[in-house]
Design a protein around this motif. Structure first.
Motif, mmCIF file in Angstrom:
data_model
loop_
_atom_site.group_PDB
_atom_site.id
_atom_site.type_symbol
_atom_site.label_atom_id
_atom_site.label_comp_id
_atom_site.label_asym_id
_atom_site.label_seq_id
_atom_site.Cartn_x
_atom_site.Cartn_y
_atom_site.Cartn_z
ATOM 1 N N HIS A 50 61.973 5.645 38.729
ATOM 2 C CA HIS A 50 60.555 6.043 38.702
ATOM 3 C C HIS A 50 60.395 7.548 38.858
ATOM 4 N N TYR A 51 61.284 8.133 39.658
ATOM 5 C CA TYR A 51 61.229 9.580 39.862
ATOM 6 C C TYR A 51 61.346 10.297 38.510
ATOM 7 N N TRP A 52 62.361 9.915 37.738
ATOM 8 C CA TRP A 52 62.570 10.594 36.454
ATOM 9 C C TRP A 52 61.562 10.166 35.392
ATOM 10 N N SER A 53 61.187 8.902 35.382
ATOM 11 C CA SER A 53 60.248 8.480 34.329
ATOM 12 C C SER A 53 58.886 9.150 34.529
ATOM 13 N N LEU A 54 58.502 9.399 35.796
ATOM 14 C CA LEU A 54 57.235 10.115 36.027
ATOM 15 C C LEU A 54 57.371 11.567 35.572
ATOM 16 N N LYS A 55 58.530 12.164 35.887
ATOM 17 C CA LYS A 55 58.757 13.567 35.517
ATOM 18 C C LYS A 55 58.697 13.772 34.004
ATOM 19 N N TYR A 56 59.212 12.779 33.259
ATOM 20 C CA TYR A 56 59.238 12.898 31.796
ATOM 21 C C TYR A 56 58.104 12.110 31.136
ATOM 22 N N ASN A 57 57.142 11.696 31.956
ATOM 23 C CA ASN A 57 55.958 11.018 31.432
ATOM 24 C C ASN A 57 56.306 9.821 30.541
ATOM 25 N N MET A 58 57.176 8.999 31.045
ATOM 26 C CA MET A 58 57.601 7.814 30.292
ATOM 27 C C MET A 58 56.994 6.566 30.927
ATOM 28 N N HIS A 59 56.557 5.634 30.069
ATOM 29 C CA HIS A 59 55.839 4.451 30.546
ATOM 30 C C HIS A 59 56.338 3.181 29.856
ATOM 31 N N LYS A 61 54.791 1.645 27.548
ATOM 32 C CA LYS A 61 54.371 1.617 26.142
ATOM 33 C C LYS A 61 55.480 2.208 25.263
ATOM 34 N N PRO A 62 55.947 1.496 24.227
ATOM 35 C CA PRO A 62 56.993 2.048 23.361
ATOM 36 C C PRO A 62 56.492 3.279 22.608
ATOM 37 N N MET A 63 57.202 4.396 22.790
ATOM 38 C CA MET A 63 56.808 5.663 22.164
ATOM 39 C C MET A 63 58.041 6.512 21.951
ATOM 40 N N LYS A 64 57.854 7.639 21.256
ATOM 41 C CA LYS A 64 58.979 8.573 21.114
ATOM 42 C C LYS A 64 58.996 9.486 22.330
ATOM 43 N N TYR A 65 59.806 9.172 23.315
ATOM 44 C CA TYR A 65 59.881 9.980 24.527
ATOM 45 C C TYR A 65 60.973 11.035 24.384
ATOM 46 N N HIS A 68 66.128 13.791 26.528
ATOM 47 C CA HIS A 68 66.763 14.089 27.805
ATOM 48 C C HIS A 68 66.194 13.180 28.899
ATOM 49 N N GLY A 69 64.899 12.951 28.824
ATOM 50 C CA GLY A 69 64.244 12.047 29.778
ATOM 51 C C GLY A 69 64.835 10.644 29.695
ATOM 52 N N ILE A 70 64.994 10.138 28.472
ATOM 53 C CA ILE A 70 65.545 8.784 28.285
ATOM 54 C C ILE A 70 66.930 8.707 28.921
ATOM 55 N N SER A 71 67.723 9.738 28.609
ATOM 56 C CA SER A 71 69.102 9.757 29.083
ATOM 57 C C SER A 71 69.163 9.809 30.611
ATOM 58 N N ILE A 72 68.341 10.662 31.181
ATOM 59 C CA ILE A 72 68.407 10.855 32.630
ATOM 60 C C ILE A 72 67.867 9.627 33.399
ATOM 61 N N VAL A 73 66.844 8.976 32.849
ATOM 62 C CA VAL A 73 66.342 7.754 33.486
ATOM 63 C C VAL A 73 67.445 6.699 33.459
ATOM 64 N N LYS A 74 68.067 6.558 32.285
ATOM 65 C CA LYS A 74 69.099 5.522 32.133
ATOM 66 C C LYS A 74 70.262 5.789 33.089
ATOM 67 N N LYS A 139 62.440 2.057 15.257
ATOM 68 C CA LYS A 139 61.647 3.230 14.860
ATOM 69 C C LYS A 139 61.748 4.345 15.901
ATOM 70 N N ARG A 140 62.918 4.483 16.487
ATOM 71 C CA ARG A 140 63.230 5.571 17.430
ATOM 72 C C ARG A 140 62.281 5.659 18.618
ATOM 73 N N ARG A 141 61.759 4.523 18.983
ATOM 74 C CA ARG A 141 60.905 4.535 20.170
ATOM 75 C C ARG A 141 61.681 3.964 21.356
ATOM 76 N N SER A 142 61.155 4.155 22.529
ATOM 77 C CA SER A 142 61.771 3.537 23.706
ATOM 78 C C SER A 142 60.660 3.238 24.712
ATOM 79 N N TYR A 143 61.010 2.528 25.773
ATOM 80 C CA TYR A 143 59.994 2.142 26.765
ATOM 81 C C TYR A 143 60.676 1.786 28.075
ATOM 82 N N ILE A 144 59.872 1.860 29.130
ATOM 83 C CA ILE A 144 60.387 1.462 30.441
ATOM 84 C C ILE A 144 60.122 -0.031 30.612
ATOM 85 N N LEU A 145 61.187 -0.756 30.858
ATOM 86 C CA LEU A 145 61.047 -2.185 31.133
ATOM 87 C C LEU A 145 61.155 -2.374 32.638
#
Ligand code: IP8
Length: 245
Positions: A50-59, A61-65, A68-74, A139-145
């Motif tokens: 949650h710390y990183w997903s908030l920092k990179y504004n990831m939610h 909803k599937p979107m093009k995030y 670096h944010g995707i990688s660091i959250v994972k 379609k190159r999107r990702s999302y937080i599950l």
């Protein structure tokens, strides 16, 4: 069979990014060792995901995030998962990590045979462990599950006896400031101030719980700081917490 969600705020320190509450984790896992039924564990993201997903504004909803944010959250979730796996190992369990990408396809659809595989694994002396994660979508999107969503996805197919959400609070409150506990969630409204995070906070958690309950699975919310309550809930003994049945 019991599916248990270790909430992010009970396993990590939400006040301090990227820190775990190791003692708390160990105490809960030790208590779980006394459970005779098969279990499947899901854990949340807390001050890691949650710390990183908030920092990179990831939610959710599937979107093009941001890549670096995707990688660091994972990565942060893999780190947290390793800590959880170790705690189970040290306590004498045989944890078997089963990331959500194993059982959710690129369209966000659960893969039934993979989820049934998880059930089989849990019957074989291993404890499947999954966690909330960032997932790739076509379609190159990702999302937080969220781990809460995983609880519903698994419950639909596995049909456990119980679904337990282990929280850092006594249960679900109708008034967070006054810590007014809801004993039976069926008709009461939770105070949305209770949890606020990148996956939808307490509202989402309660919505997932309601979906699980409609499958005829009993749902409990219990305080992980009082691990005996987890055992009482499992043994159908009167316990302090929130019940949905
Ligand atoms: O704590 C979210 O899982 P949750 C995981 O169960 C991430 O909502 C990656 C933020």
């Amino acid at each position: 069979m019991i599916i248990i969600k270790l909430g992010g705020s009970i396993i990590t320190n939400k006040q301090k990014s990227l820190t775990v509450k190791l003692n708390r984790i160990n105490k809960i896992v030790e208590k779980l060792k006394t459970v005779k039924e098969e279990i499947i564990i899901i854990h949340g993201g807390g001050s890691f995901g949650h710390y990183w997903s908030l920092k990179y504004n990831m939610h959710t909803k599937p979107m093009k995030y941001n890549s670096h944010g995707i990688s660091i959250v994972k990565n942060s979730m893999v780190e947290l998962n390793k800590i959880i796996l170790n705690a189970f190992f040290k306590t004498g369990f045989n944890p078997y990590v089963f990331p959500a990408s194993n059982f959710i396809n690129v369209h966000g659809i659960p893969i039934i045979e993979k989820i049934l595989e998880m059930k089989e694994i849990s019957k074989s002396g291993l404890v499947p462990i999954s966690y909330g994660d960032v997932l790739w979508r076509y379609k190159r999107r990702s999302y937080i599950l969220s781990g809460d969503r995983i609880m519903t996805i698994l419950s639909k197919i596995i049909k456990p006896r119980l679904a337990i959400f282990i929280l850092n609070e006594d249960g679900i409150y109708s008034n967070f400031a006054k810590k007014k506990l809801i004993y039976k969630l069926n008709n009461e409204k939770p105070d949305i101030k209770m949890i606020n995070d990148s996956t939808g906070g307490i509202e989402r958690k309660c919505n997932e719980a309601k979906q699980i309950q409609t499958l005829n699975v009993k749902v409990f919310f219990v305080n992980g700081n009082k691990p005996n309550r987890i055992i009482d809930a499992i043994n159908n003994v009167r316990f302090v917490g929130t019940l949905l049945e």
